[in-house]
Design a protein around this motif. Structure first.
Motif, PDB file in Angstrom:
ATOM      1  N   UNK A 198     -23.693 -26.783  28.150  1.00 18.21           N
ATOM      2  CA  UNK A 198     -22.702 -27.521  28.934  1.00 18.21           C
ATOM      3  C   UNK A 198     -21.455 -27.803  28.100  1.00 18.21           C
ATOM      4  N   UNK A 199     -20.508 -28.496  28.713  1.00 15.46           N
ATOM      5  CA  UNK A 199     -19.277 -28.861  28.002  1.00 15.46           C
ATOM      6  C   UNK A 199     -19.356 -30.255  27.378  1.00 15.46           C
TER       7      UNK A 199
ATOM      8  N   UNK B 186     -25.937 -24.646  34.858  1.00 21.07           N
ATOM      9  CA  UNK B 186     -26.287 -23.232  34.688  1.00 21.07           C
ATOM     10  C   UNK B 186     -25.391 -22.536  33.673  1.00 21.07           C
ATOM     11  N   UNK B 187     -24.223 -23.080  33.421  1.00 20.20           N
ATOM     12  CA  UNK B 187     -23.282 -22.472  32.490  1.00 20.20           C
ATOM     13  C   UNK B 187     -21.948 -23.181  32.575  1.00 20.20           C
ATOM     14  N   UNK B 188     -20.986 -22.673  31.845  1.00 17.85           N
ATOM     15  CA  UNK B 188     -19.659 -23.267  31.862  1.00 17.85           C
ATOM     16  C   UNK B 188     -18.615 -22.222  32.249  1.00 17.85           C
ATOM     17  N   UNK B 189     -17.546 -22.701  32.848  1.00 21.18           N
ATOM     18  CA  UNK B 189     -16.379 -21.869  33.128  1.00 21.18           C
ATOM     19  C   UNK B 189     -15.168 -22.539  32.531  1.00 21.18           C
ATOM     20  N   UNK B 190     -14.021 -21.928  32.732  1.00 20.59           N
ATOM     21  CA  UNK B 190     -12.767 -22.527  32.268  1.00 20.59           C
ATOM     22  C   UNK B 190     -11.745 -22.506  33.394  1.00 20.59           C
TER      23      UNK B 190
ATOM     24  N   UNK C 143      -7.511 -24.518  42.652  1.00 18.49           N
ATOM     25  CA  UNK C 143      -7.842 -24.350  41.240  1.00 18.49           C
ATOM     26  C   UNK C 143      -8.718 -23.106  41.087  1.00 18.49           C
ATOM     27  N   UNK C 144      -8.331 -22.245  40.164  1.00 18.16           N
ATOM     28  CA  UNK C 144      -9.084 -21.020  39.871  1.00 18.16           C
ATOM     29  C   UNK C 144      -9.889 -21.240  38.601  1.00 18.16           C
ATOM     30  N   UNK C 145     -11.188 -20.904  38.663  1.00 14.98           N
ATOM     31  CA  UNK C 145     -12.106 -21.163  37.551  1.00 14.98           C
ATOM     32  C   UNK C 145     -12.817 -19.867  37.175  1.00 14.98           C
ATOM     33  N   UNK C 146     -12.956 -19.611  35.884  1.00 14.68           N
ATOM     34  CA  UNK C 146     -13.684 -18.422  35.441  1.00 14.68           C
ATOM     35  C   UNK C 146     -15.173 -18.585  35.740  1.00 14.68           C
TER      36      UNK C 146
ATOM     37  N   UNK D 259     -12.747 -26.490  29.609  1.00 15.14           N
ATOM     38  CA  UNK D 259     -14.069 -26.091  30.097  1.00 15.14           C
ATOM     39  C   UNK D 259     -14.575 -27.019  31.198  1.00 15.14           C
ATOM     40  N   UNK D 260     -15.391 -26.462  32.092  1.00 15.43           N
ATOM     41  CA  UNK D 260     -16.033 -27.252  33.148  1.00 15.43           C
ATOM     42  C   UNK D 260     -17.478 -26.806  33.276  1.00 15.43           C
ATOM     43  N   UNK D 261     -18.345 -27.749  33.622  1.00 16.23           N
ATOM     44  CA  UNK D 261     -19.750 -27.438  33.846  1.00 16.23           C
ATOM     45  C   UNK D 261     -19.949 -26.870  35.244  1.00 16.23           C
ATOM     46  N   UNK D 262     -20.807 -25.855  35.346  1.00 11.85           N
ATOM     47  CA  UNK D 262     -21.074 -25.205  36.625  1.00 11.85           C
ATOM     48  C   UNK D 262     -22.564 -25.270  36.948  1.00 11.85           C
TER      49      UNK D 262
END
Length: 206
Positions: free
Chosen positions: A70-71, A103-107, A120-123, A177-180
């Motif tokens: 996580x972040x 489950x993972x992180x994006x940005x 907002x666009x997130x990876x 970073x953001x938590x997904x």
């Protein structure tokens, strides 16, 4: 079990490094009301266990697995965080079923403001892309959101003024970073389809 409806914007008041773990002290007058030792509170979408309570603050220990996945490892004293208590049995499911298991992180990739909302666009990590679909649900930093557009390595979300004002998503900038957490129902469906379902998705047909 959570719903992804953030109750308050809290603050990290202290971070203690413990080798392969960290202990966070967080301020949240709403979520600490009636809380007890051992209760769960979601912090930026991560389900944490209350270790100690006092003065509208609580402490929680975060193990290496959670810090790596996580972040939360990027949090410092003064960081703002989304806080939510577990859903009460018989309560309204205002968002969707959220476990608090990241489950993972994006940005954050882009922010496109408009008059009354913001796109907002997130990876999106490759391993999670098969679970994210247009108009489906996803949890971003603990916030239950509807996917506007889903690409192979990104997704977009539309944030209303309330979400912008009352959660961390209002001030996250490109690169942050953001938590997904993807919809757990999608993972169960994949599991029930059999062991070849994921492989068939990843491997191009001959």
């Amino acid at each position: 079990m959570f719903t992804g409806i953030v109750e308050e914007l809290g603050e990290v008041t202290a971070v203690e490094k413990l080798g392969d773990a960290s202990r966070f002290r967080l301020r949240g007058p709403v979520v600490t009301e009636g809380a007890r030792h051992g209760d769960s509170i979601a912090v930026n979408g991560v389900c944490l266990t209350v270790v100690d309570l006092g003065g509208h603050e609580f402490t929680a220990d975060v193990m290496a697995e959670t810090l790596n996945r996580s972040s939360l490892g990027a949090l410092t004293t003064g960081s703002r965080v989304n806080l939510e208590r577990p859903m009460a049995l018989g309560g309204r499911l205002g968002g969707h079923i959220v476990q608090g298991h990241v489950d993972g992180t994006g940005r954050v990739l882009e922010r496109t403001p408009s008059e009354h909302w913001e796109i907002v666009k997130v990876s999106l990590p490759e391993a999670l892309s098969r679970y994210v679909v247009e108009k489906g649900s996803i949890t971003v930093d603990g916030v239950s959101l509807t996917v506007v557009d889903a690409g192979a390595d990104f997704f977009t979300i539309s944030l209303i003024p309330t979400t912008l004002a009352l959660t961390t998503l209002g001030f996250k900038q490109p690169g942050d970073p953001v938590n997904l957490e993807v919809d757990v129902l999608a993972k169960y469906v994949e599991r029930m389809l059999g062991p070849n379902a994921a492989a068939q998705h990843r491997e191009p047909s001959a």
